[in-house]
Design a protein around this motif. Structure first.
Motif, PDB file in Angstrom:
ATOM      1  N   ARG A  71      27.758 112.684  60.316  1.00 52.99           N
ATOM      2  CA  ARG A  71      27.185 113.903  59.727  1.00 52.99           C
ATOM      3  C   ARG A  71      27.198 115.002  60.772  1.00 52.99           C
ATOM      4  O   ARG A  71      26.906 114.760  61.934  1.00 52.99           O
ATOM      5  CB  ARG A  71      25.719 113.664  59.361  1.00 52.99           C
ATOM      6  N   LEU A  72      27.529 116.223  60.324  1.00 56.08           N
ATOM      7  CA  LEU A  72      27.467 117.363  61.236  1.00 56.08           C
ATOM      8  C   LEU A  72      26.108 118.041  61.163  1.00 56.08           C
ATOM      9  O   LEU A  72      25.633 118.629  62.122  1.00 56.08           O
ATOM     10  CB  LEU A  72      28.563 118.381  60.902  1.00 56.08           C
ATOM     11  N   LYS A  73      25.506 117.952  59.967  1.00 54.12           N
ATOM     12  CA  LYS A  73      24.203 118.577  59.778  1.00 54.12           C
ATOM     13  C   LYS A  73      23.217 117.535  59.292  1.00 54.12           C
ATOM     14  O   LYS A  73      23.587 116.643  58.526  1.00 54.12           O
ATOM     15  CB  LYS A  73      24.302 119.704  58.758  1.00 54.12           C
ATOM     16  N   VAL A  74      21.975 117.654  59.701  1.00 57.18           N
ATOM     17  CA  VAL A  74      20.934 116.719  59.263  1.00 57.18           C
ATOM     18  C   VAL A  74      19.706 117.532  58.872  1.00 57.18           C
ATOM     19  O   VAL A  74      19.591 118.716  59.201  1.00 57.18           O
ATOM     20  CB  VAL A  74      20.575 115.715  60.389  1.00 57.18           C
ATOM     21  N   ARG A  75      18.785 116.848  58.165  1.00 57.22           N
ATOM     22  CA  ARG A  75      17.545 117.513  57.755  1.00 57.22           C
ATOM     23  C   ARG A  75      16.382 116.819  58.447  1.00 57.22           C
ATOM     24  O   ARG A  75      15.856 115.830  57.935  1.00 57.22           O
ATOM     25  CB  ARG A  75      17.353 117.409  56.233  1.00 57.22           C
ATOM     26  N   PRO A  76      15.983 117.312  59.615  1.00 54.53           N
ATOM     27  CA  PRO A  76      14.939 116.599  60.363  1.00 54.53           C
ATOM     28  C   PRO A  76      13.594 116.632  59.642  1.00 54.53           C
ATOM     29  O   PRO A  76      13.192 117.692  59.147  1.00 54.53           O
ATOM     30  CB  PRO A  76      14.849 117.354  61.690  1.00 54.53           C
ATOM     31  N   PRO A  77      12.878 115.490  59.575  1.00 54.43           N
ATOM     32  CA  PRO A  77      11.562 115.460  58.928  1.00 54.43           C
ATOM     33  C   PRO A  77      10.605 116.468  59.566  1.00 54.43           C
ATOM     34  O   PRO A  77       9.754 117.046  58.913  1.00 54.43           O
ATOM     35  CB  PRO A  77      11.067 114.029  59.171  1.00 54.43           C
ATOM     36  N   ARG A  78      10.798 116.688  60.848  1.00 57.83           N
ATOM     37  CA  ARG A  78       9.919 117.618  61.576  1.00 57.83           C
ATOM     38  C   ARG A  78       9.957 119.020  60.976  1.00 57.83           C
ATOM     39  O   ARG A  78       8.981 119.772  61.029  1.00 57.83           O
ATOM     40  CB  ARG A  78      10.379 117.636  63.034  1.00 57.83           C
ATOM     41  N   LEU A  79      11.122 119.383  60.387  1.00 59.88           N
ATOM     42  CA  LEU A  79      11.235 120.713  59.772  1.00 59.88           C
ATOM     43  C   LEU A  79      10.954 120.641  58.276  1.00 59.88           C
ATOM     44  O   LEU A  79      11.415 121.473  57.508  1.00 59.88           O
ATOM     45  CB  LEU A  79      12.630 121.293  60.037  1.00 59.88           C
ATOM     46  N   GLY A  80      10.260 119.592  57.866  1.00 60.03           N
ATOM     47  CA  GLY A  80       9.844 119.470  56.475  1.00 60.03           C
ATOM     48  C   GLY A  80      10.866 118.761  55.610  1.00 60.03           C
ATOM     49  O   GLY A  80      10.644 118.530  54.430  1.00 60.03           O
ATOM     50  N   GLY A  81      12.036 118.426  56.156  1.00 63.73           N
ATOM     51  CA  GLY A  81      13.041 117.684  55.413  1.00 63.73           C
ATOM     52  C   GLY A  81      13.868 118.544  54.472  1.00 63.73           C
ATOM     53  O   GLY A  81      14.709 118.035  53.742  1.00 63.73           O
ATOM     54  N   SER A 146      12.047 125.681  70.942  1.00 62.18           N
ATOM     55  CA  SER A 146      11.163 126.387  70.017  1.00 62.18           C
ATOM     56  C   SER A 146      11.101 125.726  68.640  1.00 62.18           C
ATOM     57  O   SER A 146      10.226 126.045  67.843  1.00 62.18           O
ATOM     58  CB  SER A 146      11.580 127.855  69.892  1.00 62.18           C
ATOM     59  N   MET A 147      12.026 124.778  68.367  1.00 65.23           N
ATOM     60  CA  MET A 147      11.934 124.039  67.090  1.00 65.23           C
ATOM     61  C   MET A 147      10.910 122.918  67.169  1.00 65.23           C
ATOM     62  O   MET A 147      10.386 122.452  66.179  1.00 65.23           O
ATOM     63  CB  MET A 147      13.290 123.400  66.770  1.00 65.23           C
ATOM     64  N   ALA A 148      10.678 122.421  68.374  1.00 66.77           N
ATOM     65  CA  ALA A 148       9.737 121.308  68.571  1.00 66.77           C
ATOM     66  C   ALA A 148       8.957 121.621  69.841  1.00 66.77           C
ATOM     67  O   ALA A 148       9.160 121.005  70.879  1.00 66.77           O
ATOM     68  CB  ALA A 148      10.498 119.997  68.704  1.00 66.77           C
ATOM     69  N   SER A 149       8.076 122.618  69.723  1.00 67.72           N
ATOM     70  CA  SER A 149       7.427 123.122  70.945  1.00 67.72           C
ATOM     71  C   SER A 149       6.213 122.294  71.348  1.00 67.72           C
ATOM     72  O   SER A 149       5.781 122.349  72.492  1.00 67.72           O
ATOM     73  CB  SER A 149       7.031 124.583  70.763  1.00 67.72           C
ATOM     74  N   ALA A 150       5.647 121.523  70.394  1.00 64.51           N
ATOM     75  CA  ALA A 150       4.457 120.729  70.730  1.00 64.51           C
ATOM     76  C   ALA A 150       4.455 119.463  69.889  1.00 64.51           C
ATOM     77  O   ALA A 150       5.148 119.380  68.874  1.00 64.51           O
ATOM     78  CB  ALA A 150       3.204 121.546  70.440  1.00 64.51           C
ATOM     79  N   ALA A 151       3.652 118.501  70.313  1.00 61.07           N
ATOM     80  CA  ALA A 151       3.528 117.248  69.561  1.00 61.07           C
ATOM     81  C   ALA A 151       2.979 117.565  68.164  1.00 61.07           C
ATOM     82  O   ALA A 151       2.316 118.591  67.970  1.00 61.07           O
ATOM     83  CB  ALA A 151       2.583 116.306  70.296  1.00 61.07           C
ATOM     84  N   PRO A 152       3.261 116.685  67.173  1.00 68.71           N
ATOM     85  CA  PRO A 152       2.764 116.952  65.820  1.00 68.71           C
ATOM     86  C   PRO A 152       1.239 117.101  65.804  1.00 68.71           C
ATOM     87  O   PRO A 152       0.550 116.456  66.593  1.00 68.71           O
ATOM     88  CB  PRO A 152       3.175 115.689  65.042  1.00 68.71           C
ATOM     89  N   VAL A 153       0.764 117.960  64.889  1.00 67.97           N
ATOM     90  CA  VAL A 153      -0.684 118.137  64.730  1.00 67.97           C
ATOM     91  C   VAL A 153      -1.259 116.837  64.163  1.00 67.97           C
ATOM     92  O   VAL A 153      -0.695 116.250  63.230  1.00 67.97           O
ATOM     93  CB  VAL A 153      -0.964 119.308  63.752  1.00 67.97           C
TER      94      VAL A 153
END
Ligand code: SAM
Length: 232
Positions: A71-81, A146-153
């Protein structure tokens, strides 16, 4: 050109399924496992000196996420999927060559196995290599993402009295910090971001040999309702 690699060991992990595993290492310090080395690395010589090291990098195969077509593109769960991103901008499991990397705490070294914690690895994960963490080189104070600047809330995790009693009993039997493990993993809210759970909807995941079940009595709160032996 192709290269072949073969595992130097396999992880025996508290995580028996992908759901509810933290998305990165170090997020659940109570997540423990054992890296069992295979021949010829199970003799002691290969790990000599590791007792001087607090953390190691593990390079591993996402053996339960391998795919034929890259895959060239993915949908990371961190960005809401629902937002796609270049695979190389993410730590997604579906990636070319299926290689993962995690920094984990090294708790004890034995000649044929390493006791590790803070893991984000599924049971049975094949390990390709182990490298010592080198703080002066690996710790980059000016680094940013800046996409993953801190641990999950984290969200609050409550226990039904019976579930907490069950968890304490199984923790004694397993000699594992089970209550902390469940709290640390569930506080990261493993539910897919697109699901809005009703209070009636139950979720479950297996930790060690236990089925842990929980629900959301109100948005943003988890309540553990059952901790029972998993059926085999
Ligand atoms: N720290 C690693 C990295 O950055 O390469 C892994 C990050 S990946 C986002 C973490 C997720 O991989 C976990 O939440 C779990 O669901 C999944 N996972 C862990 N071990 C796996 C395995 N052996 N096969 C497939 N998926 C796995």
């Amino acid at each position: 050109m192709t290269y072949s690699v073969s595992p130097i060991g396999f992880v025996r992990s508290c995580f028996k399924e992908k759901f509810a595993i933290p998305r990165q290492p170090q997020l659940a310090p109570a997540a423990r496992g054992v890296l069992e080395l295979v021949a010829p690395f199970d003799q002691g010589d290969a790990v000599q000196g590791l007792e001087h090291v607090s953390h190691v990098w593990l390079l591993f195969v996402f053996h339960q996420a391998l795919e034929d077509k890259p895959r060239l593109k993915v949908r990371p769960p961190r960005l809401g999927g629902n937002k796609s991103m270049g695979v190389f901008a993410t730590r997604a499991t579906h990636r070319p060559n299926g290689i993962g990397q995690s920094v984990v705490k090294l708790d004890m070294v034995e000649p044929n196995r390493l006791h590790i914690s803070g893991i984000d690895l599924l049971d049975g994960t094949p390990i390709l290599d182990i490298k010592p963490y080198v703080p002066y080189a690996d710790m980059i104070h000016a680094a940013s993402n800046s996409m993953a600047s801190a641990a999950p809330v984290l969200i609050p995790v409550e226990w039904a009295e019976t579930a907490l009693h069950e968890a304490h009993g199984h923790a004694l039997r397993l000699q594992e910090p089970l209550v902390a493990l469940v709290e640390q993993c569930l506080a990261q809210d493993p539910r897919p971001a697109y699901q809005t759970p009703t209070p009636q909807r139950e979720y479950g995941a297996q930790f060690w040999d236990l089925d842990v079940r929980w629900h959301y009595p109100e948005p943003g709160v988890i309540r553990v309702i059952e901790v029972v032996l998993a059926e085999h």
